[in-house]
Design a protein around this motif. Sequence first.
Motif, PDB file in Angstrom:
ATOM      1  N   LEU A 521       0.739  -1.184   0.052  1.00 42.42           N
ATOM      2  CA  LEU A 521       0.138  -0.161  -0.095  1.00 42.42           C
ATOM      3  C   LEU A 521       0.910   1.224  -0.034  1.00 42.42           C
ATOM      4  N   VAL A 522       1.926   1.095   0.842  1.00 46.30           N
ATOM      5  CA  VAL A 522       2.818   2.399   0.904  1.00 46.30           C
ATOM      6  C   VAL A 522       3.548   2.504  -0.489  1.00 46.30           C
ATOM      7  N   ALA A 523       3.860   1.688  -1.158  1.00 45.26           N
ATOM      8  CA  ALA A 523       4.551   1.499  -2.554  1.00 45.26           C
ATOM      9  C   ALA A 523       3.624   2.005  -3.471  1.00 45.26           C
ATOM     10  N   LEU A 524       2.347   1.675  -3.243  1.00 49.23           N
ATOM     11  CA  LEU A 524       1.387   2.094  -4.427  1.00 49.23           C
ATOM     12  C   LEU A 524       1.191   3.594  -4.090  1.00 49.23           C
ATOM     13  N   GLY A 525       1.356   4.283  -2.915  1.00 50.26           N
ATOM     14  CA  GLY A 525       1.109   5.593  -2.718  1.00 50.26           C
ATOM     15  C   GLY A 525       2.253   6.360  -3.491  1.00 50.26           C
ATOM     16  N   VAL A 526       3.498   5.618  -2.992  1.00 48.74           N
ATOM     17  CA  VAL A 526       4.683   6.151  -3.556  1.00 48.74           C
ATOM     18  C   VAL A 526       4.426   6.245  -5.072  1.00 48.74           C
ATOM     19  N   GLY A 527       4.190   5.192  -5.823  1.00 51.78           N
ATOM     20  CA  GLY A 527       4.077   5.165  -7.317  1.00 51.78           C
ATOM     21  C   GLY A 527       2.960   6.251  -7.784  1.00 51.78           C
ATOM     22  N   ALA A 528       1.702   6.254  -7.070  1.00 50.53           N
ATOM     23  CA  ALA A 528       0.842   7.084  -7.430  1.00 50.53           C
ATOM     24  C   ALA A 528       1.100   8.646  -7.369  1.00 50.53           C
ATOM     25  N   LEU A 529       2.169   9.150  -6.430  1.00 48.31           N
ATOM     26  CA  LEU A 529       2.439  10.360  -6.225  1.00 48.31           C
ATOM     27  C   LEU A 529       3.500  10.562  -7.380  1.00 48.31           C
ATOM     28  N   ALA A 530       4.213   9.514  -7.531  1.00 42.87           N
ATOM     29  CA  ALA A 530       5.520   9.844  -8.597  1.00 42.87           C
ATOM     30  C   ALA A 530       4.733  10.100 -10.108  1.00 42.87           C
ATOM     31  N   THR A 531       3.628   9.299 -10.309  1.00 42.84           N
ATOM     32  CA  THR A 531       3.146   9.385 -11.260  1.00 42.84           C
ATOM     33  C   THR A 531       2.280  10.733 -11.518  1.00 42.84           C
ATOM     34  N   LEU A 532       1.636  11.326 -10.478  1.00 45.62           N
ATOM     35  CA  LEU A 532       1.084  12.496 -10.374  1.00 45.62           C
ATOM     36  C   LEU A 532       2.120  13.622 -10.577  1.00 45.62           C
ATOM     37  N   ALA A 533       3.043  13.571  -9.988  1.00 45.76           N
ATOM     38  CA  ALA A 533       4.140  14.699 -10.334  1.00 45.76           C
ATOM     39  C   ALA A 533       4.818  14.600 -11.828  1.00 45.76           C
ATOM     40  N   GLY A 534       5.199  13.293 -11.900  1.00 46.64           N
ATOM     41  CA  GLY A 534       5.914  13.170 -13.452  1.00 46.64           C
ATOM     42  C   GLY A 534       5.079  13.288 -14.365  1.00 46.64           C
ATOM     43  N   GLY A 535       3.971  12.705 -14.066  1.00 45.72           N
ATOM     44  CA  GLY A 535       3.041  13.042 -15.492  1.00 45.72           C
ATOM     45  C   GLY A 535       2.488  14.201 -15.838  1.00 45.72           C
ATOM     46  N   LEU A 536       2.296  15.219 -14.603  1.00 44.97           N
ATOM     47  CA  LEU A 536       2.112  16.729 -14.902  1.00 44.97           C
ATOM     48  C   LEU A 536       3.089  17.283 -15.762  1.00 44.97           C
ATOM     49  N   LEU A 537       4.439  17.046 -15.110  1.00 42.59           N
ATOM     50  CA  LEU A 537       5.678  17.575 -15.549  1.00 42.59           C
ATOM     51  C   LEU A 537       5.868  17.299 -17.106  1.00 42.59           C
ATOM     52  N   ARG A 538       5.615  15.999 -17.414  1.00 45.95           N
ATOM     53  CA  ARG A 538       5.538  15.611 -18.797  1.00 45.95           C
ATOM     54  C   ARG A 538       4.633  16.160 -19.817  1.00 45.95           C
ATOM     55  N   VAL A 539       3.595  16.294 -19.267  1.00 42.65           N
ATOM     56  CA  VAL A 539       2.468  16.830 -19.953  1.00 42.65           C
ATOM     57  C   VAL A 539       2.950  18.412 -20.223  1.00 42.65           C
ATOM     58  N   VAL A 540       3.253  19.214 -19.319  1.00 41.21           N
ATOM     59  CA  VAL A 540       3.490  20.421 -19.427  1.00 41.21           C
ATOM     60  C   VAL A 540       4.634  20.577 -20.569  1.00 41.21           C
ATOM     61  N   TYR A 541       5.761  19.533 -20.620  1.00 43.48           N
ATOM     62  CA  TYR A 541       6.820  19.678 -21.462  1.00 43.48           C
ATOM     63  C   TYR A 541       6.368  19.520 -22.820  1.00 43.48           C
ATOM     64  N   ILE A 542       5.370  18.590 -23.027  1.00 39.91           N
ATOM     65  CA  ILE A 542       4.752  18.137 -24.206  1.00 39.91           C
ATOM     66  C   ILE A 542       4.050  19.086 -24.948  1.00 39.91           C
ATOM     67  N   ALA A 543       3.280  19.789 -24.001  1.00 37.68           N
ATOM     68  CA  ALA A 543       2.367  21.061 -24.544  1.00 37.68           C
ATOM     69  C   ALA A 543       3.003  22.055 -25.021  1.00 37.68           C
TER      70      ALA A 543
END
Length: 888
Positions: A521-543
């Motif tokens: 569960l802790v690992a899933l939370g870490v992955g969700a947070l990393a996805t949230l932050a990394g995904g947002l930065l990637r979307v901004v970069y691509i846009a």
Amino acid sequence: MQAPGRDTRVVELRVHGILGTTGNALTDSVASVDVAGDGVGRIVRPADRLRRPVEGPNLPAGDGSVPRVVEGYVWGGMTSGGLAKASWALLFPFALANVAHWMLPPVRPGDRVGGLISGVLRAVMRLSALLLTMLFVAQLTVIGLDLVAAQCLSPGAQCLTFVPDAVRHLDVVRSAITLLPVGLAVLLMYRISGVSWRVSAGAREAAQESGRAPMLPGANVVADPDTPALRAMHITAALSTVALLVLGGPLTPSLDPRWLAAAALLVIALVGTVAIDDPAGLYSTEEGRRGRVALGRPQRRTLMTVAALVFTSVALMPGSLDHPLDGSGSTIDLITVGLITCCLVVAVLLVPAALLARSAWASLPSRLRPWAGGWMSAPMLMIACMLGNGFGAGFALTVRKALGDPALQLPAGYDDVTVFWGIATVLLLVGGAGMAVWTLVTRLRAPKGDDMIPAEVSLLHAGRQTDQRAAANAWKWADLQRRYSHHVLLLIAGVLAFSTVLTLVSRLVGMPADALWPDWLVALGVGALATLAGGLLRVVYIAARQRTAARYLGVLSDLSLFWPREAHPVVPPCYALKVIPELAARAKDHLSDPNTRVVLVGHSQGSLLAAVATARLLETLPEEDRERVGLVTAGSQLQWAYPRAFPAVVPHRSLRDLAGSLGGRWRSLCRGTDPLGGAVTTWNRQVYDGMLIGVGLRPDGSEGPLPAATRGPTGALVLGGDHWLPDPQRGPFSSRRWAPGVMAHTDYTGDPEWDRAVAMAAGLETPVRCAALPLQSKTPTPTSAPVQQPRQKSPDGPRLHAQGGDGGSLSDSVEELAQQTEDRTEAPADDEPTQRTPDAAESTESSPGAAPQDTDTRTGPAVPPEITEPRGRTAPWERGMALRLSEN
């Protein structure tokens, strides 16, 4: 309405919706050029091969046509394009908090209790927005000063080994370098909050007093005169938060003058934010005015200057940086607790506020009432706060992972955040799976074959079985999306709230997160947070690199930046404050010609802009000029979304008043297959005895039962101000653009009903010219049978009616239509049966008005013949009847 003259012309001023568009697409031309605007808000027209502006095609009206000028207002550049606008996505939690403020329920005039509760709610909303700003800069400080400067770059640390030891032993250098990005972020927030789109000269004009100027939609969408004061409070609080975190935290008092100054500045910012009351002055109080006077320009500059000096002193004299900062954990925890408390207070206070405001919508049907009973602001605020917390924690965890040193430590509160997002992810997956199962079960249990075709689809696509089957499924799923879309937000907010409770309980127990919760569960939370932050930065970069991606990312800005700065000043500028006055000014320029009629046309989000601009325009025009203004909305959310999400800004009564001000010149194009747009002026629709009937807005400003719908020459059903378009389209028609398949939310301008709606909005045509709907059914009406009257026989034989000729016109009421239907189902009053001549019988049987002899018990419309070409303005089945009568 003024009668059209020989020199009458129509200006069709179009406004696009979300995702932006090009001038060519907006004006339906192969080339377009700018004819006005400032490059940000562009007025475009079609152009010829030499790129000279030209008028549009003539507008069919009645039995002739009138000249038409097609113009479009392109505003997509205000929300997307370039790195700067792409980076606005990083401020999305701030924008959501600002939107949540606009979703508060209205206050009844003279309601002191409601006004008091509303004032407290607005204050808590602004306070929560301030806490979001403080959390943002605190998380940046934890990443930069605590994680990097105090731990990664400390002497002897095995992290970033390429950094020389000389730098590691200089605390001032490490502090200055890592706090510089934080200072730049605060400066960027200050600059963003001070940017506003400049309105073109001549677009601002005071409204005139008029007896026909009621409470129109968007009347309180106005510029924020006190944003500078609110901005100063946020900048002061942000800089003070950084200083307190570095100096030991807000819970560790110190005699250090810098700590005392930072604490005093933070208290002033908190109190000032609450004392401003309402930035736009909509609910001004004496205390609020005093607070704004106390926060004048000299006072604001003094506060920000002192806060900047304290921040600079902390950066240059940070103290010892050889261990994790003691103030990081307490600062993050205190701000997080403050945010949760604000969300709880808002959720509790919204209950009496919504109950007190309930009288404004108690008489409306359930599908027109505000979402969640007017309580929708609380879930939106919860989502904003938890996203803000998640973004910062995700960035911190990502940076720690990237640094690669397992000895690096984050405050204990970050472990709770990972648990929180782990629980939320599991619950969201379970909720998503439940929704998928419900959707599958609903699909499997749905009627199959012809039984699954709704009565409206059967009526709209009469005689076209293939189109009925194609449209039926799209109607169903589009209706589900419009009806239950807000439940998704409620589900997300409920999951976040439940996860918060579980996380707080585990924190109160006092056990470490890794001991109380499973590792996965802790690992899933870490992955969700990393996805949230990394995904947002990637979307901004691509846009920032791809224009198409920027348009899709701009959807968030299109939806959230319509609203002016109210609760949070650090949001990008509101485009509505520029688009609306410039649209009204452009229309007013055209109306200076007494022979010109202006029709404002808005698609999707543009329909809200066009409606508010029309309302503002009506307030500034004299009585005689208002009759030359019309409004057309297409794929609009002005009924199913905006009045329900923002009941204090676009209330139902404001739409009723706008319809009354326009006197029938508000036309709405809608498709049942459109999941984003829907009806605007009608509701409670049903098919009864082959007629589409319903309740809606009337041209006189009232609301109630409407006359039965009429059928247009290309198959559209016109009920009140709504034009229900066949989708897939009928046709193809000669000299007409045509597209196969279900169009849903796209290409409304390509429908042949578009021109007719524009002509009606311009006052050049009325629905009475159309054929009435077929009204032949074997289902008896529920009304009591009237006393039969002897029927008069026509001297020329039996009376023949065009199909639906007895279905009534716009002057008939629903009760009269039902009475006419019952009269036709009865036997003739004469004792002897009516005899028909063979010719007359043949004519009746072969006419398109004859009802099909169907044994199906389901009430359905008579099937009209296939429409092949819209010749003239008379429906084909009426022309066929007239031709047969003339031949006989």
